[in-house]
Design a protein around this motif. Structure first.
Motif, mmCIF file in Angstrom:
data_model
loop_
_atom_site.group_PDB
_atom_site.id
_atom_site.type_symbol
_atom_site.label_atom_id
_atom_site.label_comp_id
_atom_site.label_asym_id
_atom_site.label_seq_id
_atom_site.Cartn_x
_atom_site.Cartn_y
_atom_site.Cartn_z
ATOM 1 N N THR A 184 -26.141 -6.474 -18.231
ATOM 2 C CA THR A 184 -25.593 -7.301 -17.160
ATOM 3 C C THR A 184 -26.484 -8.521 -16.993
ATOM 4 O O THR A 184 -27.698 -8.395 -16.772
ATOM 5 N N VAL A 185 -25.899 -9.695 -17.119
ATOM 6 C CA VAL A 185 -26.641 -10.953 -17.009
ATOM 7 C C VAL A 185 -26.199 -11.671 -15.738
ATOM 8 O O VAL A 185 -24.990 -11.840 -15.487
ATOM 9 N N VAL A 186 -27.184 -12.060 -14.936
ATOM 10 C CA VAL A 186 -26.929 -12.775 -13.679
ATOM 11 C C VAL A 186 -27.295 -14.236 -13.893
ATOM 12 O O VAL A 186 -28.423 -14.551 -14.308
ATOM 13 N N ILE A 187 -26.352 -15.135 -13.620
ATOM 14 C CA ILE A 187 -26.575 -16.561 -13.817
ATOM 15 C C ILE A 187 -26.344 -17.293 -12.503
ATOM 16 O O ILE A 187 -25.801 -16.748 -11.546
ATOM 17 N N GLY A 188 -26.760 -18.547 -12.476
ATOM 18 C CA GLY A 188 -26.596 -19.382 -11.286
ATOM 19 C C GLY A 188 -27.580 -20.518 -11.315
ATOM 20 O O GLY A 188 -28.549 -20.520 -12.090
ATOM 21 N N GLU A 189 -27.332 -21.523 -10.475
ATOM 22 C CA GLU A 189 -28.235 -22.661 -10.404
ATOM 23 C C GLU A 189 -29.612 -22.227 -9.894
ATOM 24 O O GLU A 189 -29.765 -21.184 -9.255
ATOM 25 N N SER A 190 -30.614 -23.052 -10.169
ATOM 26 C CA SER A 190 -31.948 -22.789 -9.646
ATOM 27 C C SER A 190 -31.898 -22.782 -8.119
ATOM 28 O O SER A 190 -31.327 -23.692 -7.507
ATOM 29 N N ARG A 194 -30.148 -19.184 -20.094
ATOM 30 C CA ARG A 194 -29.989 -19.427 -21.532
ATOM 31 C C ARG A 194 -28.653 -18.915 -22.052
ATOM 32 O O ARG A 194 -28.201 -17.813 -21.719
ATOM 33 N N GLN A 195 -28.034 -19.724 -22.915
ATOM 34 C CA GLN A 195 -26.701 -19.427 -23.420
ATOM 35 C C GLN A 195 -26.684 -18.193 -24.312
ATOM 36 O O GLN A 195 -25.714 -17.423 -24.296
ATOM 37 N N ARG A 196 -27.741 -17.975 -25.106
ATOM 38 C CA ARG A 196 -27.734 -16.854 -26.045
ATOM 39 C C ARG A 196 -27.581 -15.524 -25.304
ATOM 40 O O ARG A 196 -26.802 -14.662 -25.702
ATOM 41 N N LEU A 197 -28.342 -15.358 -24.219
ATOM 42 C CA LEU A 197 -28.248 -14.123 -23.450
ATOM 43 C C LEU A 197 -26.886 -13.992 -22.767
ATOM 44 O O LEU A 197 -26.338 -12.906 -22.642
ATOM 45 N N MET A 198 -26.342 -15.130 -22.315
ATOM 46 C CA MET A 198 -25.020 -15.078 -21.691
ATOM 47 C C MET A 198 -23.963 -14.589 -22.678
ATOM 48 O O MET A 198 -23.079 -13.797 -22.331
ATOM 49 N N LYS A 199 -24.074 -15.042 -23.932
ATOM 50 C CA LYS A 199 -23.078 -14.656 -24.936
ATOM 51 C C LYS A 199 -23.191 -13.178 -25.289
ATOM 52 O O LYS A 199 -22.199 -12.536 -25.621
ATOM 53 N N ASP A 200 -24.421 -12.636 -25.199
ATOM 54 C CA ASP A 200 -24.617 -11.231 -25.547
ATOM 55 C C ASP A 200 -24.324 -10.296 -24.376
ATOM 56 O O ASP A 200 -24.385 -9.073 -24.534
ATOM 57 N N ALA A 201 -24.021 -10.837 -23.204
ATOM 58 C CA ALA A 201 -23.852 -10.006 -22.017
ATOM 59 C C ALA A 201 -22.575 -9.185 -22.082
ATOM 60 O O ALA A 201 -21.526 -9.661 -22.529
ATOM 61 N N ASP A 202 -22.647 -7.940 -21.652
ATOM 62 C CA ASP A 202 -21.446 -7.108 -21.491
ATOM 63 C C ASP A 202 -20.781 -7.391 -20.152
ATOM 64 O O ASP A 202 -19.569 -7.201 -20.001
ATOM 65 N N HIS A 203 -21.591 -7.825 -19.194
ATOM 66 C CA HIS A 203 -21.086 -8.077 -17.847
ATOM 67 C C HIS A 203 -21.822 -9.296 -17.320
ATOM 68 O O HIS A 203 -23.050 -9.305 -17.238
ATOM 69 N N LEU A 204 -21.103 -10.343 -16.967
ATOM 70 C CA LEU A 204 -21.716 -11.608 -16.540
ATOM 71 C C LEU A 204 -21.380 -11.859 -15.077
ATOM 72 O O LEU A 204 -20.210 -11.893 -14.687
ATOM 73 N N LEU A 205 -22.415 -12.026 -14.251
ATOM 74 C CA LEU A 205 -22.248 -12.279 -12.823
ATOM 75 C C LEU A 205 -22.749 -13.681 -12.491
ATOM 76 O O LEU A 205 -23.820 -14.094 -12.957
#
Length: 560
Positions: free
Chosen positions: A368-374, A531-542
Motif C-alpha cells: 500500500t503506497v500513500v501519496i500526496g503533496e508535501s 516517487r513514480q516507481r513505487l507508485m507503479k508497483d503499488a497494489d493499493h494506492l491512497l
C-alpha cells in the motif's frame, strides 16, 4: 497552577531520609556549638577574673577539644548527607524525565528544540542539586540555631534578647525584597542559556552548509554574542547576590555593635558581669551565621525555581498511549489487516486538523503506497499508525483473519524513516538494534532479504566493519537497505517505510524498490512516497488531499 517554587517542594520526597539525617546532624552540631561557646566563655572568665591557671582548666579544655572535634565530625557528616540527597534527587529526576520523553508523543516532542531539551536535561536538572544539598539544609539551620541561641540569651540577658529578636527578622525581609528583583534577572539568564544551547547545537549541525555558503565566521560571531549576553546576565545575578550579602552584613554588624554598646555601658555602671556579656557577644555572631550561609545559597533557590519550570514543561508533554508488548500478551496471530476508523489527526488544539474523518484499510500481502503533496499529512498518518502520535478522534486497529482485534500487533512492527539513524558502530551492532539477541545467521537472512548482503560482504571486515555516524562510509542507497535490514530482523508483521527512495539515483532506487517488493509476502507493507516507481508497483494506492484520504482507481493511474 503551581509555580516552579511550588513544584520544588515535591522534590524533597525523593530524598526525605537523607534530608532528615542531614537536619538531625545539623541540629546536633548546632547544640554542640552552643555548648562549646559556653565552655570557652567559662574558661576565659576563670583565667581572666577568677585567678585560675591553665592547669586548673585542663578538664574544661579537654571538653572544649572534644566538642570542637565532635562538631567538626557532625558538620562533615551533615554535608555528606545533604550532598547524597542532592545527587539522589537529580539522578532519579533525570531518569524520570528521560523515561517520560521516551514515552512522549513524538510530534509534541518534535515541536521543542533539541538544544533546549538537552540544556534542560543537563544544566536544568543539575541546578536542582544545590537547592537540595545547600539551600534546604541551610534554610532549616536558619531556624534551628537562632532559636537555640535566643533560648540561651533569654536566660542570660533580657536586653540582648530584645535586640536580637528585633533585628533578626529584618534580614530575611530585606533579602526577600532584593530577591524579588533577582528572580526576574534569573528568568532572563535561563532564557539566554537555552538560546545559547539551542543556537550552538543548530550551528554545529549545520556547519557544513554554513561553510559552503561562507557564513561560518558569522555563526561563530553569533554564538560569541549569545555567550557574552549570558555572561552579562550572570554578572547581574552576582551583583544582586552581593547586594543581599551587604544588606545582611549591615544589619548583623549593627545588631552586634548595639549589644556591645549596651553591655559596655552596663559593665561600667556595674549592672552586668563579664561572663554574661562575653557569652552573649560570643553567641550574637553565631546567631547571624546561619543567615549568612542562607544568603549565600539563596540564589540556588531562584535558579532551581526557573529550572523546575523548564523541567515541568517537559514532564507535561502528552505521552503516547501504552501498547501491549509481545512479552505481556503474545498471541502469535498474524495481522490480516490494519483498519483506520474515522481518524482525525492534528498537532495541538491551536492548529487545525491535518486529516479529518479518515477511514481506510491496509491489507496483508499487499504493498500500500500513500501519496500526496508535501505537508498533506503522510508522515502524520504514518506516525499515528505506528502508535507514535495520538489521534484527535477515531482509532487504529489490527485485525486477524477472523476479524478479531490483536492487542500486541504493535510489538511486531518495523519502521524505516526517511532519514534513518545509523549510530557509530559495526554493521552487526547497527542491525542488532532491531533484535539484540540475533545471531549471524539471522543477520545474513535479514540483509539478504533487504538486498544488503552483497555490499556488506564486500566491506573490509564484513559484518564487523565499523560504520561512521549516520552511515558516513556508505552511499545513500546502502544506508536505506541497511535500515530496511534492521527493520526486517525483527520479523515484523507490519512494515512502514517513509520516503524510502528519496534522493536516490535510478539504480539505487530500483534496488530499494525491488527489496521492498520482496518484503510484501506475508506482511502488511505501507509506504509513503513521491516517487513514480513505487507508485507503479503499488497494489493499493491512497491519495491524501485536502485533509481527506481516498483510493486511486486503476483508470486514474493509467491517466497519470
Amino acid at each position: 497552577m503551581q509555580t516552579g517554587h511550588g513544584k520544588l517542594k515535591g522534590l524533597t520526597s525523593r530524598a526525605r531520609l537523607w534530608l532528615g539525617v542531614a537536619l538531625s546532624l545539623g541540629s546536633a552540631s548546632a547544640a554542640l556549638l552552643v555548648l562549646q561557646l559556653f565552655v570557652f566563655g567559662g574558661i576565659v572568665d576563670d583565667l581572666t577574673f577568677r585567678g585560675r591557671g591553665f592547669h586548673d582548666e585542663v578538664g574544661q579544655i579537654e571538653w572544649l577539644v572534644l566538642l570542637l572535634t565532635g562538631r567538626a565530625v557532625l558538620v562533615w557528616l551533615a554535608d555528606m548527607a545533604s550532598a547524597t540527597a542532592g545527587m539522589k534527587v537529580t539522578t532519579t529526576l533525570r531518569a524520570d524525565v528521560l523515561g517520560h520523553l521516551l514515552r512522549t508523543d513524538s510530534v509534541s516532542l518534535a515541536h521543542r528544540g533539541a538544544g533546549e531539551t538537552v540544556t534542560t536535561m543537563v544544566d536544568g536538572i543539575d541546578a536542582l542539586e544545590p537547592y537540595i544539598a545547600q539551600y534546604l539544609p541551610k534554610a532549616a539551620m536558619m531556624v534551628v540555631l537562632p532559636l537555640m541561641i535566643l533560648a540561651c540569651v533569654a536566660g542570660l540577658d533580657g536586653w540582648s534578647l530584645l535586640i536580637l529578636a528585633c533585628t533578626g527578622p529584618l534580614i530575611p525581609l530585606f533579602m526577600a525584597l532584593v530577591g524579588y528583583r533577582a528572580q526576574a534577572i534569573m528568568d532572563r539568564q535561563w532564557t539566554r542559556l537555552l538560546l545559547l544551547g539551542s543556537g550552538f547545537l543548530d550551528f554545529v549541525q549545520g556547519l557544513t552548509t554554513l561553510r559552503l555558503f561562507g557564513h561560518a565566521r558569522q555563526a561563530v560571531d553569533v554564538v560569541a554574542t549569545m555567550a557574552d549576553d549570558y555572561r552579562r546576565s550572570t554578572l547581574s545575578v552576582m551583583r544582586i547576590a552581593f547586594l543581599t550579602s551587604a544588606t545582611l552584613e549591615f544589619f548583623a554588624s549593627l545588631s552586634i555593635a548595639l549589644i556591645a554598646v549596651v553591655f559596655g555601658s552596663r559593665l561600667l555602671a556595674g549592672h552586668a558581669d563579664f561572663r554574661t556579656a562575653f557569652l552573649v557577644l560570643l553567641l550574637a555572631p553565631e546567631y547571624f551565621m546561619p543567615l549568612r550561609a542562607f544568603s549565600a545559597s539563596y540564589h540556588a533557590r531562584q535558579n532551581a525555581t526557573v529550572a523546575m519550570e523548564r523541567i515541568d514543561a517537559l514532564l507535561i508533554l502528552p505521552e503516547t498511549p501504552k501498547r501491549v508488548t509481545a512479552a505481556e500478551h503474545d498471541s502469535n496471530r498474524p495481522a490480516a489487516c490494519l483498519v483506520c476508523d474515522d481518524l482525525s489527526l492534528g498537532y495541538d488544539s491551536t492548529n487545525p486538523a491535518v486529516l479529518t474523518h479518515v477511514s481506510c484499510r491496509f491489507a496483508r500481502d499487499e504493498l500500500t503506497v500513500v501519496i500526496g503533496e508535501s505537508g498533506a499529512g503522510k508522515t502524520t498518518l504514518m506516525r499515528t499508525l505506528l502508535g507514535l502520535h495520538t489521534p484527535v478522534t477515531g482509532s487504529v486497529r489490527a485485525l486477524d483473519a477472523q476479524g478479531q482485534p490483536i492487542d500486541d500487533a504493535w510489538s511486531r512492527m518495523g519502521w524505516v524513516p526517511q532519514r534513518p539513524c545509523l549510530p557509530y558502530g559495526t554493521v552487526a551492532e547497527i542491525l542488532r538494534l532491531g533484535a539484540p539477541e540475533a545471531d549471524i545467521a539471522s543477520l545474513r537472512a535479514a540483509a539478504l532479504e533487504a538486498d544488503a548482503l552483497s555490499f556488506i560482504e564486500k566491506l573490509p571486515n564484513g559484518f564487523e566493519t565499523l560504520i561512521g555516524e549516520h552511515g558516513a562510509r556508505l552511499s545513500g542507497g546502502q544506508v536505506r537497505r541497511l535500515a530496511l535490514a534492521r527493520a526486517l530482523i525483527r520479523k515484523p508483521d507490519i512494515l512502514f517505510l517513509d520516503e524510502p527512495t528519496a534522493s536516490l539515483d535510478p539504480d539505487s532506487e530500483k534496488r530499494v524498490t525491488d527489496a521492498i517488493r520482496r518484503c510484501v509476502q506475508g506482511r502488511i507493507v505501507i509506504v509513503s512516497t513521491h516517487r513514480q516507481r513505487l507508485m507503479k508497483d503499488a497494489d493499493h494506492l491512497l491519495l491524501i488531499d485536502g485533509g481527506t484520504i481516498r483510493t486511486v482507481t486503476c483508470d486514474e493511474r493509467v491517466a497519470a
